[in-house]
Design a protein around this motif. Structure first.
Motif, PDB file in Angstrom:
ATOM      1  N   TYR A  51      -0.172  19.861   8.305  1.00 48.96           N
ATOM      2  CA  TYR A  51       0.970  20.362   9.305  1.00 48.96           C
ATOM      3  C   TYR A  51       0.775  21.861   9.600  1.00 48.96           C
TER       4      TYR A  51
ATOM      5  N   ASP B 216       2.535  18.988  13.736  1.00 50.22           N
ATOM      6  CA  ASP B 216       3.675  18.920  13.681  1.00 50.22           C
ATOM      7  C   ASP B 216       3.938  20.100  12.630  1.00 50.22           C
TER       8      ASP B 216
ATOM      9  N   TRP C  56      13.508  23.503  14.558  1.00 50.25           N
ATOM     10  CA  TRP C  56      13.987  22.066  14.608  1.00 50.25           C
ATOM     11  C   TRP C  56      15.049  21.849  15.799  1.00 50.25           C
TER      12      TRP C  56
ATOM     13  N   ASN D 198      13.724  22.672  19.113  1.00 47.86           N
ATOM     14  CA  ASN D 198      12.731  21.488  19.554  1.00 47.86           C
ATOM     15  C   ASN D 198      13.502  20.277  20.088  1.00 47.86           C
ATOM     16  N   HIS D 199      14.433  20.151  19.387  1.00 50.45           N
ATOM     17  CA  HIS D 199      15.288  18.973  19.464  1.00 50.45           C
ATOM     18  C   HIS D 199      16.101  19.217  21.045  1.00 50.45           C
TER      19      HIS D 199
ATOM     20  N   LYS E 294      13.836  19.224  24.174  1.00 48.11           N
ATOM     21  CA  LYS E 294      13.352  17.920  24.353  1.00 48.11           C
ATOM     22  C   LYS E 294      14.277  17.198  25.278  1.00 48.11           C
TER      23      LYS E 294
ATOM     24  N   ASP F  34       6.807  17.445  16.287  1.00 44.44           N
ATOM     25  CA  ASP F  34       8.114  17.472  15.470  1.00 44.44           C
ATOM     26  C   ASP F  34       8.072  18.588  14.602  1.00 44.44           C
TER      27      ASP F  34
ATOM     28  N   TRP G  15       9.600  19.480  10.657  1.00 40.52           N
ATOM     29  CA  TRP G  15       9.900  19.199   9.193  1.00 40.52           C
ATOM     30  C   TRP G  15      10.212  20.314   8.326  1.00 40.52           C
TER      31      TRP G  15
END
Lengths: 193, 296, 706, 141
Positions: free
Chosen positions: B4, B74, B87, B90-91, B94, B119, B121
């Motif tokens: 990662y 990721d 996060w 990114n979400h 998208k 993604d 994490w």
């Protein structure tokens, strides 16, 4: 506020509050808040779940329910000039519990965005901007830490913009694109001289 | 070995380097290799930047995301605040075409483009996920069990809330981190109102320190009530607020608690046999000695 | 539309040359010697445009539409009126049929689902066959949905009328089929709604089957302690009704049973009932088996010896029962039931029962078939699983209970003998918080968006009960709005406030537990003081939302009843037909249609019973004559349609030395699934015949103005 | 007519019990949607002969919407299943003969879904509008 009935000025001032709806209402404000926050404050039924969930409410006059109400009614000045606006810790407990599926936290963030457009913002927020503009970090490295890092076998500066300062340019470009640095410098100067 | 891109953020590398160091080492023992994400910046701070202009926040976070996209890895990170920025942006990018286009318009100026190919994490969720590491593997990696210690967990806010946008399930009574604490041999302790915010977020720490410490103080009272030996969290900003905050609480309110506060990676490092020196625990505001005495 | 210079005439019109030249116009090909005669020959259609006050006229340019309609083929007369459904409006139709020698009627107004029967009657009164009527929906699907688009709504209205005229030109005389109605009714669910409906039907002289899935009747109401606002004891007013149901000769009570299958239609429903294996014989069943003087008499000897202990669902699991059990001493019928899921078949009960020989541990489910004319669904409700709203800690903290558990805890016949105690330590609570709207009025997707309607009132009642029973006990009601809308309800609110209940206007954010004392800490905002409050109480009662009972969905599908968005069963019309459904002969009673308190439930049950008794008393019902018919000349006897029919109404028969399809009209419901498939076009769907539908399509797309 | 904005001609064949009732409910609730659809009512979508749809396309329809009950809710048990199956086959046929299969749409709208009906109609109108006039319009007339 227009004096409509020829009241003496003192009384006029007292009555001003009861005329909020007519004189201070900005329907556009409601719409703008909804657009930025991507949520629906106009659906609030004032149950108080948000305030009761709020870690800031018991120790201050901050009432998130009141801000959502102001959003709903379009009371722009009242919302944006209230210093309580900056007491939200963005913990999102209100958002998790709101039965109307509103995200009150995001409403607050939207209002803060709009307040900034009027130069209403606490200086500490701008200092973060200035720090990041210079180093890429909101909490920059220092010598004590560098020494400690070395002892741990880590590079003195982490492999971020600290270790690779050439990347700071990209950050400065983004901040300049939004004229954030310029505005931050100006406001800080106005406040602190 | 899964790889990662390790997004460091600000506070871990610049205030608690032990947490950073522990992350590399503990993760490696559990089959995760953390790679340098060269040129990453502040996430940027969601409270500060989100409050000023969400568009700047999107663009700045997107820049960090693109760095990882270029690595084709990721992102893993160890801070809830970073999780919110990296996060969530990114979400959002998208799923919202309009936002994405707006951000890419900005990034064009520095020859970058957000594509949405990776993604994000939190290292803690990778540790907990049985498909990646899982509690059993954590338990197996323990060399110095933290037996006999009572440890409370502070989940923090931005990892799991708002619940609907995240994927962690309950935000009222979560227990997954307690499971991870129990795996280290310690006794996880419940305490009143454990989901209460640390008080630092949203720019409040900078705006009104006393107000923010007052929230922390409430947490400290609840923690003391539960008679715990240490507090663990997965967010260096919460760590800062609890650790340095206790000193500030003493200054402002005249109360001292002396409760050691450790990032979960530091705790895991101890259990896997790292020494306090390797974790730079001496950099903590509150001495970890009483806790370490029980363990070592 | 206007760009199309090619005019399409309904095919049957004689002087159509252009039309004949065009691609196959199926309507011309009226099947020879078929069920239909010369379709649309010399059609003369009368068109009536309704203003519906300003409902239609406000968004549709009626004079323009009227002028336009005059140009349509076959239109012999056009008129408009303020309210076509009024007596003068209908009179116009009746008079014009004679005056203008009309063969078809079109009314452009509201939805046919509302007023088709009205205008069919007018058509009939005017001397035409009622099925020569067609409706153009220019309100629900016109003016109301295009309120600010006058041009769009007007053009849509013109097209809708053109389409309707095309169909009206081709309509035929049809004769509805009368079928006899079985002189029996069924009521599914024996709560207070089902019992009331069954009693009303039975007392009107109708044999009534009352089906209940539990071993006893009484439903939710039998679990309640008192009822608001009169404070009658629930059991006291319900038990006599339960006894009445048990001994009414016209009611055939089937407890521990469920509907397994439904076939047929109004007047003739064939219902298969699954009688679950109860393991115990009633005296009547025992007698039938030749056991003299045997069968269960409710003595309870079996209960005493049974070694298996399970929670009693009637007491919300707060009291134990055995594997052979009754819910409570007043059950009707007083027959024990074996829970075969937990029974270990030790046989002790069989021994204890002795000569009565009432227990049969090898009993199996049994299917029973009955024929009924109409059915009433009274499927009731259950509590929303409020543990899903985790912030209130239900099922996590012992002293958080839901309101139905509270009813049992405060009820004299409940697990604690009516002494309200905290589940954690058996102590009497002195501060009790009631959380209203727990899971109701919730748009998060976790709770229910609707108001559960009776929680405000029962929470007031709960507050009264603890004030009355426990001196010094303080109730707090956390509410958003108190909805006390019924007769004497607001007065009850006044009374409870006077008695000292504290009303806190704010929804509770979360409940925390003190791990040592198990007291609960409530976080809410007193929105009227604009102040967050933190209240420590001994007990929390959640007025949880209600939702359709578990079996509702399965049962409604058997009867062909739709559900609303929120899962409650859908009535035929929310205001004018709240007990009816879109399936003729099936009616709704009680909460399964939407949350109701007891008076409303009983009223709706009486309404449903009355509606369900009408066809039975009439003795026969008319079925809409939308049957399929076989055009034998075209039928190739392939038999594809036979398997398509969901009602087994079609079969192949030998006729003149070849196989053709034959329709059993009584079985056909007119869905048209066969007609939509037949490769040879040999199936004629009355009133929805292929030429009629194609004429509608052509009228829309090819125009028809002259 | 070219100077005037082109509006699609869309035929809706909908079942009496669910979609027609749903469309009525949209009306009672005054839910606004575009007016570019004309309705033919049948008792059940099972009645819909694929040839009806072919006929509509030959006549120059730009789009066809068939709408019935949700699966399991059919007033006639399973007419909607059969209709869905037929529409599925017809769609592949349309594709093969060079007509965009998006011009044909099968949806399921229950009697309580007035709002959904409005969404469906708007979506169908938007889809068909973006596809433009039917290529079959040029034939025959």
């Amino acid at each position: 506020m227009a004096r409509t009935k020829g009241y003496p000025e003192a009384l006029e001032k007292k009555l001003a509050d009861t005329r909020l709806y007519e004189d201070e209402r900005h329907p556009e404000f409601t719409k703008t808040v909804e657009k930025i926050s991507m949520t629906i404050p106009h659906m609030c039924y004032q149950c108080g779940t948000c305030t009761a969930s709020c870690p800031s409410a018991p120790r201050s006059s901050y009432r998130i329910r009141k801000f959502v109400r102001r959003g709903l009614l379009g009371l722009e000045d009242e919302a944006l000039t209230d210093p309580d606006l900056w007491l939200c810790t963005t913990c999102y407990s209100c958002t998790d519990r709101c039965p109307r599926d509103i995200a009150p936290t995001d409403v607050i963030m939207a209002m803060r965005n709009l307040a900034f457009k009027r130069d209403i913002i606490p200086v500490n927020f701008l200092k973060t901007v200035q720090a990041i503009y210079t180093t890429g970090h909101g909490v920059p490295n220092n010598d004590v830490n560098r020494a400690a890092r070395k002892k741990l076998g880590l590079p003195a500066d982490p492999p971020t913009t600290h270790g690779f300062p050439k990347y700071v340019k990209g950050i400065q470009y983004i901040l300049d694109y939004f004229e954030l640095k310029k505005n931050a410098d100006r406001i800080v100067k106005e406040r602190e001289g | 070995m899964r790889e990662y891109a390790f997004f460091l953020g600000c506070i871990a590398p610049n205030r608690y380097p032990g947490a950073e160091s522990a992350s590399y080492k503990t993760a490696e023992k559990l089959g995760i290799k953390l790679l340098d994400l060269e040129g990453a910046s502040c996430c940027p701070a969601p409270g500060a930047f989100g409050s000023i202009d969400l568009n700047v926040w999107y663009a700045m976070a997107a820049r960090n995301l693109v760095l990882a996209e270029q690595m084709k890895k990721d992102i893993a990170l160890i801070c809830n605040g970073c999780y919110k920025s990296i996060w969530e942006v990114n979400h959002k990018l998208k799923h919202h075409k309009e936002l994405r286009e707006g951000v890419n318009e900005v990034l064009k100026g520095i020859d970058m483009e957000f594509k949405g190919t990776i993604d994000v994490w939190h290292l803690a969720e990778l540790f907990y996920d049985p498909a990646i590491v899982g509690v059993q593997k954590i338990r197996d990696s323990v060399k110095v069990p933290l037996t006999g210690t009572r440890i409370a967990v502070h989940y923090g806010c931005h990892l799991m809330k708002p619940r609907k946008e995240r994927h962690f399930g309950t935000t009222e009574h979560p227990t997954w981190m307690e499971e991870m604490v129990a795996a280290l041999g310690a006794e996880p302790v419940e305490y009143r109102n454990k989901m209460l915010c640390c008080g630092a977020g949203g720019g409040v720490r900078g705006y009104d320190l006393v107000h923010s410490l007052d929230i922390t103080n409430e947490k400290m009272i609840n923690l003391m009530e539960a008679k715990v030996d240490a507090l663990t969290e997965v967010c260096p900003f919460c760590q800062l607020q609890f650790d340095r905050g206790q000193i500030e609480i003493q200054e402002k309110f005249g109360v001292s608690y002396n409760l050691p506060v450790l990032h979960y990676c530091e705790l895991l490092g101890l259990a896997q046999g790292m020494t306090p020196q390797e974790l730079a625990l001496d950099l903590h505001g509150i001495s970890c000695e009483p806790f370490l005495k029980k363990v070592l | 539309m206007a760009e199309k210079k090619t005019k399409k005439e309904p095919a049957a019109k004689k002087e159509t040359k252009k039309a004949a030249a065009k691609a196959a116009a199926p309507a011309t090909a009226a099947p020879a010697a078929s069920p239909e005669k010369a379709l649309g020959k010399d059609a003369r259609v009368g068109v009536y445009i309704c203003h519906c006050g300003t409902n239609i006229a406000g968004s549709v340019d009626i004079p323009a539409v009227q002028e336009y309609v005059k140009t349509l083929p076959n239109v012999a007369h056009v008129d408009n009126y303020q309210y076509m459904c009024s007596t003068p409006g209908q009179k116009k139709i009746e008079d014009d049929i004679k005056e203008h020698k009309l063969t078809g009627i079109v009314v452009a107004a509201c939805s046919p689902r509302l007023h088709e029967p009205t205008f069919r009657t007018a058509t009939k009164t005017g001397g035409l066959n009622p099925f020569r009527f067609e409706m153009a929906n220019i309100r629900e699907q016109g003016s109301w949905v295009h309120m600010h688009d006058r041009e769009g709504a007007t053009s849509k209205a013109k097209d809708a009328i053109r389409i309707a005229v095309a169909k009206a030109s081709l309509l035929q005389d049809l004769v509805p089929k009368s079928v006899p109605v079985e002189k029996a009714a069924m009521v599914v669910g024996a709560g207070v709604a089902g019992m009331q409906a069954a009693l009303d039907l039975a007392n009107a002289g109708i044999k009534t089957y009352l089906i209940e899935k539990n071993p006893t009747i009484g439903g939710r109401m039998s679990q309640l302690d008192k009822t608001f606002p009169t404070l009658d004891c629930s059991q006291c007013i319900l038990t006599p009704k339960m006894v009445d149901v048990g001994r009414n000769p016209n009611i055939e009570l089937m407890t521990y049973a469920e509907v397994a299958e439904v076939e047929g239609y109004i007047g003739n429903f064939d219902v298969t009932i699954r009688r679950k294996a109860r393991g115990v014989l009633t005296p009547a069943e025992a007698e039938a088996k030749g056991i003299v003087g045997g069968g269960c008499n409710g003595c309870g000897d079996c209960d005493a010896v049974c070694p298996v202990i399970k929670p009693n669902p009637f007491e919300m699991g707060m009291k134990p029962r055995k594997a052979i059990y009754i819910y409570h001493p007043q059950v009707v019928p007083l027959i024990y039931t074996v829970d075969f899921d937990s029974c270990v078949k030790c046989g002790l009960c069989v021994e204890a029962c002795g000569d009565k020989k009432a227990i049969d541990l090898e009993m199996k489910d049994e299917l029973v078939k009955v024929k009924v004319g109409t059915a009433v669904l009274a499927l009731g409700y259950e509590m929303f699983p409020i543990e899903k709203k985790e912030e209130w800690g239900y099922k996590k903290y012992e002293n958080v209970v839901n309101s139905l558990e509270f009813e049992r805890l405060i009820c004299a016949s409940g697990p604690t003998g009516g002494h309200l105690v905290r589940p954690s330590d058996g102590k009497t609570p002195m501060k009790v918080a009631f959380l209203l709207c727990a899971g109701s009025r919730d748009n998060t997707g976790v709770g229910k968006p609707y108001c559960s309607r009776f929680c405000c009132m029962y929470s007031l009642k709960h507050a009264h009960q603890i004030i009355e029973k426990i001196p010094g006990c303080q109730p707090y009601l956390f509410y958003m709005d108190i909805r006390s809308f019924g007769k004497m309800y607001e007065e009850f609110y006044y009374r409870i406030q006077d008695e000292g209940a504290k009303f806190m206007r704010g929804r509770v954010a979360n409940v925390l537990e003190d791990p040592v004392t198990k007291n609960l800490i409530i976080n809410a905002e007193d929105t009227l003081l604009n102040r967050p409050i933190n209240l420590e109480v001994d007990m929390v009662v959640l007025a949880a939302a209600v939702q359709p009972s578990e079996d509702t969905d399965r049962t409604r599908k058997l009867f062909g009843v739709s559900k609303s968005m929120d899962g409650w069963l859908l009535e035929a019309h929310p205001k004018l037909n709240p007990c009816g459904t879109t399936t003729a002969g099936v009616f709704l009673a009680g909460v399964c249609q939407g949350p109701k308190d007891i008076p409303d439930t009983v009223a709706s049950a009486e309404g449903a019973a009355s509606a369900a008794s009408i066809p039975i008393h009439m003795g026969e019902v008319e079925l809409e004559p939308y049957f399929a018919q076989c055009i034998e000349e075209k039928c190739a006897g392939c038999g594809m349609c036979v398997n398509l029919c969901p009602y087994q109404a079609l079969s192949l028969v030998e006729k003149d030395g070849r196989k053709v399809m034959q329709v059993t009209e009584a079985k056909c419901k007119g869905c048209g699934t066969c007609g939509g498939f037949c490769p040879g076009g040999a199936i004629w769907m009355q009133h929805f015949a292929t030429p009629q539908i194609v004429a509608q399509i052509d009228a829309f797309l090819l125009g028809g103005e002259q | 007519m070219a100077e005037k904005e082109w509006k699609p001609q869309i035929l809706g064949i909908i079942c009496n019990w669910c979609s027609y009732a749903g469309a009525d409910l949209a009306g009672s609730a005054r839910t606004q949607y575009p007016p570019d659809i004309r309705i033919v009512r049948v008792m059940c979508t099972g009645r819909v002969d694929p040839l009806f749809i072919m006929k509509a396309f030959i006549d120059g329809a730009d789009g066809v919407l068939v709408s019935g009950c949700h699966f399991g809710d059919c007033h006639y048990l399973e007419g909607n299943y059969k209709a869905a199956k037929r529409m599925f086959i017809l769609k592949s046929l349309l594709k093969n003969i060079g007509l965009e299969d998006k011009r044909l749409r099968m949806t399921f709208v229950s009697a309580s879904e007035g709002a959904k009906w409005a969404v469906v109609v708007k979506d169908v109108v938007d889809t068909v509008t973006s596809l433009g006039p039917s290529p079959l319009k040029e034939f025959g007339h």
